[in-house]
Design an enzyme around this catalytic site. Structure first.
Site, PDB file in Angstrom:
ATOM      1  N   GLU A 151       0.662  -1.258  -0.180  1.00 54.81           N
ATOM      2  CA  GLU A 151       0.058   0.139   0.004  1.00 54.81           C
ATOM      3  C   GLU A 151       1.057   1.090   0.147  1.00 54.81           C
ATOM      4  O   GLU A 151       0.805   2.231   0.929  1.00 54.81           O
ATOM      5  CB  GLU A 151      -0.910   0.100   1.124  1.00 54.81           C
ATOM      6  CG  GLU A 151      -1.852  -1.131   1.324  1.00 54.81           C
ATOM      7  CD  GLU A 151      -3.053  -1.249   2.298  1.00 54.81           C
ATOM      8  OE1 GLU A 151      -2.851  -0.400   3.233  1.00 54.81           O
ATOM      9  OE2 GLU A 151      -3.813  -1.993   2.308  1.00 54.81           O
ATOM     10  N   GLU A 258      -4.835  -8.630   0.799  1.00 53.43           N
ATOM     11  CA  GLU A 258      -5.858  -8.613   2.220  1.00 53.43           C
ATOM     12  C   GLU A 258      -7.194  -8.320   2.019  1.00 53.43           C
ATOM     13  O   GLU A 258      -7.464  -7.609   0.871  1.00 53.43           O
ATOM     14  CB  GLU A 258      -5.281  -7.200   2.730  1.00 53.43           C
ATOM     15  CG  GLU A 258      -3.763  -7.143   3.231  1.00 53.43           C
ATOM     16  CD  GLU A 258      -3.326  -5.702   3.927  1.00 53.43           C
ATOM     17  OE1 GLU A 258      -4.368  -5.150   4.265  1.00 53.43           O
ATOM     18  OE2 GLU A 258      -2.105  -5.502   4.040  1.00 53.43           O
TER      19      GLU A 258
END
Length: 327
Positions: A151, A258
């Site tokens: 991220e 995720e």
């Protein structure tokens, strides 16, 4: 087989498995990121053999292992830390013995010591360097995948793609043939992947055709993964399908790196719906890794770490159903 999409590069990941690899994030090695280097087995903890054994016995064949760059490499452009590196190697060996693969996930949000890659403090060359050093250690082990960055908070998807391309080139020049998982900016969401990251990441090339594309997706109202409440079940597919459609259009493989839910009935239904969608679109998926397991989570709402008495979390029954269907 490689297939081109217009002028886009080819993405082909050769492996024998016909269905997506099911997996888990075992994340405690990246805990306490504000305490560097931190105390091993106190501030942070690597997965133990019995923990890997538990999840692999449930059919999890892919372990995403978040690690911190500052612990892997205490000084930029310098040697890797031997103790932290030995822990990563141990997890890889334990997983391999149980027929599971490990993704080394540099879990730093595009920064080192709070400074973004590409800033005066953290050069792109420094990011390239840490992956070249890791490639020299793990480049002969096809059981290990390279997750370049979790991220990244880099503003521009185009800039981030260019940075990742430099890493890919350098890792391949170092002789490593491992699968490389590339990520996108803006929390790497599946729901808006084509608009935010699609054009930029489609420019990536790899001489070994071993790139996979990672996206994340949570099913709470704002997709942040912070709430115990989930959206209605009929909204799950529309959050995942933009990423899956992009993968199909680009003949690419994806990793849902995720995703997680709490244990209430509505969220468990969403989890089942998400895994059903992956099964129905299995041709575009390399695998999935649920968030999360690990011994330091305590009462975290998405955790599937067994209780001290060995009791399983409700989410595990849904995950195991998906695992059984994948065999």
């Amino acid at each position: 087989m490689t297939v081109a999409v217009l002028a886009a590069p080819c993405f082909a990941v050769g492996r024998a498995e016909a269905t997506p690899l099911p997996g888990i994030n075992l994340s405690a090695a990246a805990f306490a990121s504000g305490r560097i280097p931190g105390r091993d087995n106190w501030d942070y903890m690597f997965p133990r053999e019995n923990e890997v054994e538990y999840f692999s016995s449930q059919g999890m064949r892919l372990i995403r292992l978040p690690v911190l760059w500052e612990r892997v490499q205490p000084q930029l452009l310098s040697d890797l830390d031997p103790g932290y590196l030995a822990h990563i190697q141990a997890v890889a060996a334990i997983a391999k013995a149980r027929k599971a693969k490990v993704i080394i996930d540099l879990h730093n949000y595009g920064a080192y010591g709070g400074n973004l890659i590409g800033s005066d403090a953290v050069s792109v060359e420094a990011f390239v360097d840490v992956w070249v050093r890791l490639a020299r250690v793990f480049g002969a082990d096809r059981n290990v995948l390279f997750g370049l960055m979790n991220e990244p908070k880099i503003a521009s998807a185009q800039d981030w793609a260019a940075i990742q391309q430099k890493v890919i080139n350098a890792v391949r020049a170092a002789g490593a043939k491992n699968i490389i998982a590339v990520s996108g900016v803006n929390w790497d969401g599946a729901h808006n992947f084509p608009q935010v990251n699609g054009d930029a990441l489609a420019t990536l090339t790899d001489p070994h055709h071993a790139l996979i594309f990672e996206a994340h997706q949570y099913f709470d109202g704002d997709s942040s993964g912070r709430s115990a409440e989930c959206v209605p079940q009929d909204q799950v597919e529309r959050r995942l399908s933009p990423f899956a459609d992009w993968l199909k259009a680009h003949h690419a493989k994806g990793l849902l790196g995720e995703f997680g839910v709490s244990s209430n009935a509505g969220c468990l239904a969403d989890l089942e719906a998400a895994l059903n969608f992956i099964h129905q679109t299995s041709g575009v998926w390399y695998g999935w890794t649920y968030w999360a397991g690990g011994p330091l989570w305590g009462n975290y709402i998405y955790s599937v770490e067994p209780g001290k008495d060995g009791s399983e979390k409700p989410q595990m029954s849904v995950l195991k159903q998906a695992v059984e269907r994948s065999h």
